[in-house]
Design an enzyme around this catalytic site. Structure first.
Site, short mmCIF file in Angstrom:
data_model
loop_
_atom_site.label_atom_id
_atom_site.label_comp_id
_atom_site.label_asym_id
_atom_site.label_seq_id
_atom_site.Cartn_x
_atom_site.Cartn_y
_atom_site.Cartn_z
N SER A 7 47.78 36.55 52.71
CA SER A 7 46.79 37.75 51.92
C SER A 7 47.34 37.85 50.48
CB SER A 7 47.12 38.93 52.84
OG SER A 7 46.87 40.26 52.05
N TRP A 66 45.88 35.02 48.62
CA TRP A 66 44.53 35.30 48.51
C TRP A 66 44.47 36.41 47.30
CZ3 TRP A 66 42.02 40.03 48.31
CH2 TRP A 66 40.52 40.18 48.24
N HIS A 67 45.33 37.17 47.06
CA HIS A 67 45.15 38.13 45.78
C HIS A 67 45.50 37.31 44.35
CE1 HIS A 67 45.52 41.22 48.54
NE2 HIS A 67 44.95 42.20 47.67
N GLY A 68 45.98 36.25 44.41
CA GLY A 68 45.98 35.49 43.14
C GLY A 68 46.88 34.41 43.18
N PHE A 94 40.46 39.11 41.56
CA PHE A 94 40.52 38.28 42.90
C PHE A 94 39.15 38.00 43.65
CE2 PHE A 94 43.90 41.88 42.78
CZ PHE A 94 44.83 41.31 42.03
#
Length: 473
Positions: free
Chosen positions: A321, A324-326, A473
């Site tokens: 996760s 996934w954000h950056g 994102f």
């Protein structure tokens, strides 16, 4: 194109809504209006990425239909894998190529080798688009939903403009009936939707953008120590900025969809009153938390495996996760940090927090969340470490005084804090019921929100452009 900029407010949205009403009960024309508006909306923001999404959407549609009729399990899995790899490939190319090359270059530089780091523009909303597309293929494989009846219907799901840029992450089968019927918009839908949209604009421009100014100053490039007061001011401002910024987008998306007759799922449920990190993630970015549970945690074994494996799977899921954000080590560290506390919840922390008064458990959880946001917002792991060090040294002087904390920032921070803590107050239920639609107090609230909305639009026109945080994102 931002939801609260003049082009959207005074041209795009009225034109789309007028055409939607004009075509009446013709489902095909209503679908054509929304799909055309959605593609135009995205072309305006990301013209170069649109052909990639179109081509990959066609591939998804083709593979989904083949998966649905496949009698050979291995063949179905192979087609699902092809679709997942194709979509993940898009995400990796645009979002992670430069990050991977830069880190490989850092490793090889010791041997005298250097790699040219490519400059690849990150398309807005690419992570949300890719996650939804993968979800569609997986659900068809699981027989949770039938393939879209036509490429047009599937394209409408992918490009539906209210949720296109920053979610919520919607599963196809949750929207399937609405996509097929393309519900007509009524006056009640417009009224309820526009009120929700106004709320989002007010939260974004009056609160989040005001707080953002202070956050950018504190987390900017400075020489010397950060200082105890500055560190805590910056983290406090960002803690409320990210909530009011992201939840504002969700409010606008849900509101616009409702104006068109569509119902989107809620994405936030008062997360800062959570009494554990497990509860926090049930309330924060609900669509992502649900996605992680259903498409990553459960396939890894979920609660069907031993305790040690459960803890490890939780940690892996939130590590993913974070990534996934950056494409930055700060996001990876933030994900790992959350994963640790979720595992600790399962191990013993939930039992400890349950024995405490709700206010104490809430305060502890909020402190844990704030530390996490420090890592999330920092521009590097070095800066994150400096902030965390400053936050535990009360006597540490900073590089500047608190003069940059202006009265409007203090007011916005106070309002944000009050709004977030109000659900904990004993009279919250009665207060909320008193402002129900149709009551006198409800009408007063609506008029007040309308005035704030007008002021918020004026502020958006006067202030510098401030994009939504989750657009990155």
């Amino acid at each position: 194109m931002l939801f609260y900029e003049p082009l959207f407010l005074f041209v795009f949205l009225p034109a789309t809504y007028a055409l939607y009403l004009l075509v009446g009960r013709n489902i095909w024309l209503r679908r054509a209006v929304i799909l055309s508006a959605s593609v135009i909306f995205y072309v305006w923001s990301e013209p170069l990425f649109v052909p990639v999404v179109l081509a990959s959407a066609w591939l998804d549609h083709f593979l989904a239909r083949r998966i649905a009729v496949a009698t050979d399990e291995r063949r179905a899995r192979a087609m699902l894998a092809l679709g997942a790899v194709a979509n993940i490939g898009i995400l990796v190319h645009y979002k992670y190529t430069a990050f991977l090359v830069a880190n490989l270059d850092a490793v090889l530089s010791g041997a005298g080798l250097h790699l040219a780091v490519p400059q690849i523009a990150l398309p807005i909303g690419v992570s949300f688009i890719v996650f939804e597309k993968i979800t569609y293929l997986v659900d068809v494989k699981r027989r949770l939903s039938a393939p879209a009846p036509s490429l047009t219907t599937y394209m409408l799901y992918v490009f539906f403009f209210p949720k296109l840029l920053a979610g919520p992450i919607i599963k196809y089968h949750d929207l399937q009936t609405q996509l097929a019927a393309v519900p007509p918009a009524g006056l009640e839908d417009f009224a309820a939707g526009f009120l929700r949209f106004m709320l989002g604009v007010v939260k974004k421009t009056i609160i989040a953008d005001t707080l953002a100014t202070g956050v950018d100053v504190v987390f900017g490039d400075h020489t010397g120590p950060i200082g105890f007061a500055n560190a805590w001011w910056g983290v406090a401002l960002f803690t409320f900025q990210i909530y009011f910024d992201f939840s504002a987008y969700s409010d606008m998306a849900i509101g616009i969809a409702r104006m068109l007759g569509f119902r989107l799922a809620e994405n936030f449920n008062m997360p800062y009153i959570a009494c554990s990190m497990t509860e926090f993630w049930r309330r924060w970015h609900i669509s992502l938390s649900t996605w992680i549970r259903e498409y990553l945690y459960i396939p890894l074994g979920g609660n069907r495996v031993g305790a040690a494996r459960q803890y490890f799977n939780l940690w892996i899921c939130f590590l993913a996760s974070g990534l996934w954000h950056g494409a930055a080590w700060t996001y990876v560290a933030w994900g790992a940090y959350n994963g640790v506390f979720l595992a600790l919840d399962k191990l013993f922390l939930l039992r400890v927090l349950d024995r405490l008064p709700r206010a104490a458990a809430n305060a502890i959880t909020f402190a844990v969340v704030m530390v996490g946001w420090t890592i999330f917002r920092a521009t590097s792991l070095t800066q994150a470490g400096a902030f965390l060090l400053a936050m535990v040294h009360p006597g540490l002087a900073g590089y500047t005084t608190r003069i940059w904390i202006t009265p409007d920032m203090r007011l916005a921070l106070a309002i944000a804090a009050v709004v977030c803590v109000m659900p904990r107050l004993p009279f919250w239920g009665r207060l909320r019921a008193g402002f129900a639609e149709g009551t006198t107090r409800g009408l007063v609230l609506q008029y007040g929100l309308t005035l704030l909305f007008v002021g918020a639009v004026g502020k958006a026109l006067a202030d510098p452009f401030t994009p939504f945080i989750y657009f990155r994102f």
